[in-house]
Write a protein that holds these residues in place. Structure first.
Motif, PDB file in Angstrom:
ATOM      1  N   GLY A 174       0.652  -1.312   0.198  1.00 15.03           N
ATOM      2  CA  GLY A 174       0.224   0.538  -0.060  1.00 15.03           C
ATOM      3  C   GLY A 174       0.877   1.278  -0.116  1.00 15.03           C
ATOM      4  O   GLY A 174       0.432   2.565  -0.574  1.00 15.03           O
ATOM      5  N   GLU A 175       2.178   1.493   0.067  1.00 11.15           N
ATOM      6  CA  GLU A 175       3.159   2.986   0.539  1.00 11.15           C
ATOM      7  C   GLU A 175       3.072   2.625  -1.486  1.00 11.15           C
ATOM      8  O   GLU A 175       3.440   1.861  -1.774  1.00 11.15           O
ATOM      9  CB  GLU A 175       4.540   1.622   0.812  1.00 11.15           C
ATOM     10  CG  GLU A 175       4.045   1.460   2.820  1.00 11.15           C
ATOM     11  CD  GLU A 175       4.908   2.071   2.924  1.00 11.15           C
ATOM     12  OE1 GLU A 175       6.250   1.858   2.868  1.00 11.15           O
ATOM     13  OE2 GLU A 175       5.016   1.576   4.262  1.00 11.15           O
ATOM     14  N   SER A 176       3.717   4.090  -0.982  1.00 14.28           N
ATOM     15  CA  SER A 176       3.262   4.504  -2.538  1.00 14.28           C
ATOM     16  C   SER A 176       5.124   5.168  -2.478  1.00 14.28           C
ATOM     17  O   SER A 176       6.362   5.337  -1.628  1.00 14.28           O
ATOM     18  CB  SER A 176       3.049   6.016  -2.649  1.00 14.28           C
ATOM     19  OG  SER A 176       1.250   5.394  -3.099  1.00 14.28           O
ATOM     20  N   GLY A 177       5.586   5.495  -3.896  1.00 17.92           N
ATOM     21  CA  GLY A 177       7.156   5.734  -3.937  1.00 17.92           C
ATOM     22  C   GLY A 177       7.631   6.140  -5.469  1.00 17.92           C
ATOM     23  O   GLY A 177       6.549   6.504  -6.491  1.00 17.92           O
ATOM     24  N   THR A 178       8.470   6.529  -5.671  1.00 13.39           N
ATOM     25  CA  THR A 178       9.238   7.131  -7.003  1.00 13.39           C
ATOM     26  C   THR A 178      10.130   6.024  -7.464  1.00 13.39           C
ATOM     27  O   THR A 178      11.007   6.646  -6.037  1.00 13.39           O
ATOM     28  CB  THR A 178       8.885   8.845  -7.136  1.00 13.39           C
ATOM     29  OG1 THR A 178       8.063   9.417  -6.296  1.00 13.39           O
ATOM     30  CG2 THR A 178       9.992   9.410  -8.308  1.00 13.39           C
ATOM     31  N   PHE A 179      10.368   5.990  -8.097  1.00 15.04           N
ATOM     32  CA  PHE A 179      11.281   5.817  -8.974  1.00 15.04           C
ATOM     33  C   PHE A 179      12.367   6.195 -10.337  1.00 15.04           C
ATOM     34  O   PHE A 179      11.633   6.955 -11.117  1.00 15.04           O
ATOM     35  CB  PHE A 179      11.200   3.888  -9.655  1.00 15.04           C
ATOM     36  CG  PHE A 179      12.567   3.139  -9.947  1.00 15.04           C
ATOM     37  CD1 PHE A 179      13.080   2.644  -9.215  1.00 15.04           C
ATOM     38  CD2 PHE A 179      12.973   3.885 -11.266  1.00 15.04           C
ATOM     39  CE1 PHE A 179      14.864   2.220  -9.902  1.00 15.04           C
ATOM     40  CE2 PHE A 179      14.314   2.954 -11.623  1.00 15.04           C
ATOM     41  CZ  PHE A 179      15.155   2.354 -11.476  1.00 15.04           C
ATOM     42  N   PHE A 180      13.012   7.373  -9.754  1.00 12.65           N
ATOM     43  CA  PHE A 180      14.329   6.475  -8.738  1.00 12.65           C
ATOM     44  C   PHE A 180      14.356   8.563  -8.223  1.00 12.65           C
ATOM     45  O   PHE A 180      14.609   9.076  -8.539  1.00 12.65           O
ATOM     46  CB  PHE A 180      15.478   6.875 -10.024  1.00 12.65           C
ATOM     47  CG  PHE A 180      16.571   6.261  -8.875  1.00 12.65           C
ATOM     48  CD1 PHE A 180      17.660   4.991  -8.087  1.00 12.65           C
ATOM     49  CD2 PHE A 180      17.567   7.253  -9.601  1.00 12.65           C
ATOM     50  CE1 PHE A 180      18.320   5.011  -7.426  1.00 12.65           C
ATOM     51  CE2 PHE A 180      19.086   7.500  -8.283  1.00 12.65           C
ATOM     52  CZ  PHE A 180      19.102   5.918  -7.223  1.00 12.65           C
ATOM     53  N   ALA A 181      14.224   8.154  -6.594  1.00 11.25           N
ATOM     54  CA  ALA A 181      14.106   9.062  -5.932  1.00 11.25           C
ATOM     55  C   ALA A 181      14.893   9.969  -5.686  1.00 11.25           C
ATOM     56  O   ALA A 181      15.362  10.873  -5.721  1.00 11.25           O
ATOM     57  CB  ALA A 181      13.288   8.444  -4.953  1.00 11.25           C
ATOM     58  N   PRO A 182      16.753   9.576  -5.528  1.00 11.87           N
ATOM     59  CA  PRO A 182      17.175  10.322  -4.893  1.00 11.87           C
ATOM     60  C   PRO A 182      17.923  11.272  -5.899  1.00 11.87           C
ATOM     61  O   PRO A 182      18.218  10.979  -6.781  1.00 11.87           O
ATOM     62  CB  PRO A 182      18.855   9.109  -5.147  1.00 11.87           C
ATOM     63  CG  PRO A 182      17.759   7.661  -4.592  1.00 11.87           C
ATOM     64  CD  PRO A 182      16.752   7.776  -5.749  1.00 11.87           C
ATOM     65  N   VAL A 183      18.726  12.404  -5.139  1.00 13.00           N
ATOM     66  CA  VAL A 183      19.534  13.196  -6.480  1.00 13.00           C
ATOM     67  C   VAL A 183      20.513  12.749  -6.004  1.00 13.00           C
ATOM     68  O   VAL A 183      21.164  13.201  -5.248  1.00 13.00           O
ATOM     69  CB  VAL A 183      18.915  14.983  -5.746  1.00 13.00           C
ATOM     70  CG1 VAL A 183      19.617  15.570  -6.296  1.00 13.00           C
ATOM     71  CG2 VAL A 183      17.586  15.153  -5.367  1.00 13.00           C
ATOM     72  N   PHE A 184      21.887  12.766  -7.381  1.00 13.91           N
ATOM     73  CA  PHE A 184      22.790  12.407  -7.031  1.00 13.91           C
ATOM     74  C   PHE A 184      23.731  13.012  -8.083  1.00 13.91           C
ATOM     75  O   PHE A 184      23.130  14.416  -8.649  1.00 13.91           O
ATOM     76  CB  PHE A 184      22.787  11.139  -7.570  1.00 13.91           C
ATOM     77  CG  PHE A 184      22.456  10.563  -8.766  1.00 13.91           C
ATOM     78  CD1 PHE A 184      22.866  10.826 -10.343  1.00 13.91           C
ATOM     79  CD2 PHE A 184      20.998  10.564  -9.451  1.00 13.91           C
ATOM     80  CE1 PHE A 184      22.454  10.172 -11.793  1.00 13.91           C
ATOM     81  CE2 PHE A 184      20.149  10.286 -10.282  1.00 13.91           C
ATOM     82  CZ  PHE A 184      20.889   9.796 -10.868  1.00 13.91           C
ATOM     83  N   ASN A 185      25.020  12.416  -8.598  1.00 14.03           N
ATOM     84  CA  ASN A 185      25.521  14.274  -9.138  1.00 14.03           C
ATOM     85  C   ASN A 185      26.588  13.116 -10.076  1.00 14.03           C
ATOM     86  O   ASN A 185      26.508  12.212 -10.543  1.00 14.03           O
ATOM     87  CB  ASN A 185      26.918  14.926  -8.151  1.00 14.03           C
ATOM     88  CG  ASN A 185      27.951  14.221  -7.455  1.00 14.03           C
ATOM     89  OD1 ASN A 185      28.260  12.580  -7.664  1.00 14.03           O
ATOM     90  ND2 ASN A 185      28.405  14.580  -5.946  1.00 14.03           N
ATOM     91  N   ILE A 186      27.537  13.599 -10.685  1.00 18.75           N
ATOM     92  CA  ILE A 186      28.023  13.089 -11.171  1.00 18.75           C
ATOM     93  C   ILE A 186      29.163  11.733 -11.181  1.00 18.75           C
ATOM     94  O   ILE A 186      29.209  10.966 -11.838  1.00 18.75           O
ATOM     95  CB  ILE A 186      28.796  14.098 -12.908  1.00 18.75           C
ATOM     96  CG1 ILE A 186      28.168  15.001 -13.646  1.00 18.75           C
ATOM     97  CG2 ILE A 186      30.049  13.419 -13.922  1.00 18.75           C
ATOM     98  CD1 ILE A 186      27.335  14.509 -14.235  1.00 18.75           C
ATOM     99  N   ALA A 187      29.709  12.628 -10.317  1.00 19.68           N
ATOM    100  CA  ALA A 187      30.973  11.638  -9.702  1.00 19.68           C
ATOM    101  C   ALA A 187      29.889  10.128  -9.172  1.00 19.68           C
ATOM    102  O   ALA A 187      30.178   9.011  -9.830  1.00 19.68           O
ATOM    103  CB  ALA A 187      31.619  12.313  -8.503  1.00 19.68           C
ATOM    104  N   ASP A 188      28.847  10.162  -8.397  1.00 20.34           N
ATOM    105  CA  ASP A 188      28.317   9.122  -8.078  1.00 20.34           C
ATOM    106  C   ASP A 188      27.287   7.653  -9.333  1.00 20.34           C
ATOM    107  O   ASP A 188      28.050   7.466  -9.112  1.00 20.34           O
ATOM    108  CB  ASP A 188      26.848   9.982  -7.266  1.00 20.34           C
ATOM    109  CG  ASP A 188      26.777  10.615  -6.510  1.00 20.34           C
ATOM    110  OD1 ASP A 188      27.430  10.270  -5.520  1.00 20.34           O
ATOM    111  OD2 ASP A 188      25.799  10.953  -6.049  1.00 20.34           O
ATOM    112  N   SER A 189      27.618   8.852 -10.466  1.00 16.83           N
ATOM    113  CA  SER A 189      27.258   8.044 -11.348  1.00 16.83           C
ATOM    114  C   SER A 189      28.362   7.706 -12.360  1.00 16.83           C
ATOM    115  O   SER A 189      28.294   6.637 -12.207  1.00 16.83           O
ATOM    116  CB  SER A 189      26.414   9.185 -13.028  1.00 16.83           C
ATOM    117  OG  SER A 189      25.309   9.846 -12.633  1.00 16.83           O
ATOM    118  N   ALA A 190      30.091   7.765 -12.117  1.00 17.36           N
ATOM    119  CA  ALA A 190      30.789   7.131 -12.048  1.00 17.36           C
ATOM    120  C   ALA A 190      31.281   6.066 -11.348  1.00 17.36           C
ATOM    121  O   ALA A 190      31.375   4.701 -12.100  1.00 17.36           O
ATOM    122  CB  ALA A 190      31.766   8.754 -12.271  1.00 17.36           C
TER     123      ALA A 190
END
Length: 210
Positions: A174-190
């Motif tokens: 029953g819980e709702s959410g968003t994919f993809f919720a976190p905010v990130f940066n280029i370094a995280d992506s790398a």
């Protein structure tokens, strides 16, 4: 080693330029829609690890920054030691991406508190992070926090779709959410892409050459 260095330097430059631009042009929490519904620029500051994770207050932050430098040193040593043993592009690319991601974020946490005049700070009385400040920061070296106490700048937000768990799913039904919720940066992506390359192409990454 040269290929790893080129990848690392290129990614770190892109990462830092994007962070400096956001930090000096956006107010904390300010956002801009790039592509409707699924790609936004949202300026947030992260006192901890990738994708907004953090722990241990100010002690945890300093310990994490120091640990990052130690791991980066180990990574450089490992790459240098094995540069002739593993010569595939899979090795060079994955190592370069992971090293760049680690460097990109540790630069923020180590030096941004000294470079910028405002940012997210630790409130000793409340034992929590003060995530609110007015205006846009300036890179005037006035400083808002000591060495190792700067916060990582995040800005990429990809809320692809909203979802609701079926009621029959244990714990989260029953819980709702968003994919993809976190905010990130280029370094995280790398780091993420480099890690996936290691996992998926492990045999090719660590293929030994005579």
């Amino acid at each position: 080693m040269k290929k790893v260095a080129i990848i690392t330097i290129l990614i770190v430059l892109i990462d830092q330029v994007s962070k400096f631009y956001i930090k000096t042009n956006f107010g904390l929490g300010e956002s801009m829609t790039v592509f409707e519904d699924w790609f936004q620029i949202v300026f947030v500051e992260n006192p901890g690890m990738a994708y907004g994770m953090h722990w241990g207050g100010i002690f945890g932050k300093i310990a994490l920054a120091v640990l990052r430098w130690v791991l980066i040193g180990f990574g450089v040593w490992f790459i240098f030691k094995n540069q002739f043993k593993y010569q595939s592009n899979y090795f060079y690319i994955s190592m370069g991406l992971i090293l760049a991601g680690a460097l990109g974020n540790v630069i923020d946490s180590t030096f941004y508190g000294l470079i910028f005049d405002s940012g997210t700070t630790w409130n000793e009385d409340l034992q929590s992070w003060n995530r609110y400040y007015d205006g846009v920061s300036k890179a005037n070296f006035e400083g808002y926090a000591p060495l190792f106490q700067g916060c990582v700048v995040d800005m990429l937000h990809l809320p692809f779709f909203d979802y609701t768990w079926p009621d029959w799913v244990p714990m989260v039904g029953g819980e709702s959410g968003t994919f993809f919720a976190p905010v990130f940066n280029i370094a995280d992506s790398a780091i993420t892409v480099g890690g996936f390359i290691l996992l998926i192409f492990k045999d090719k990454v660590f293929r030994e050459y005579p």
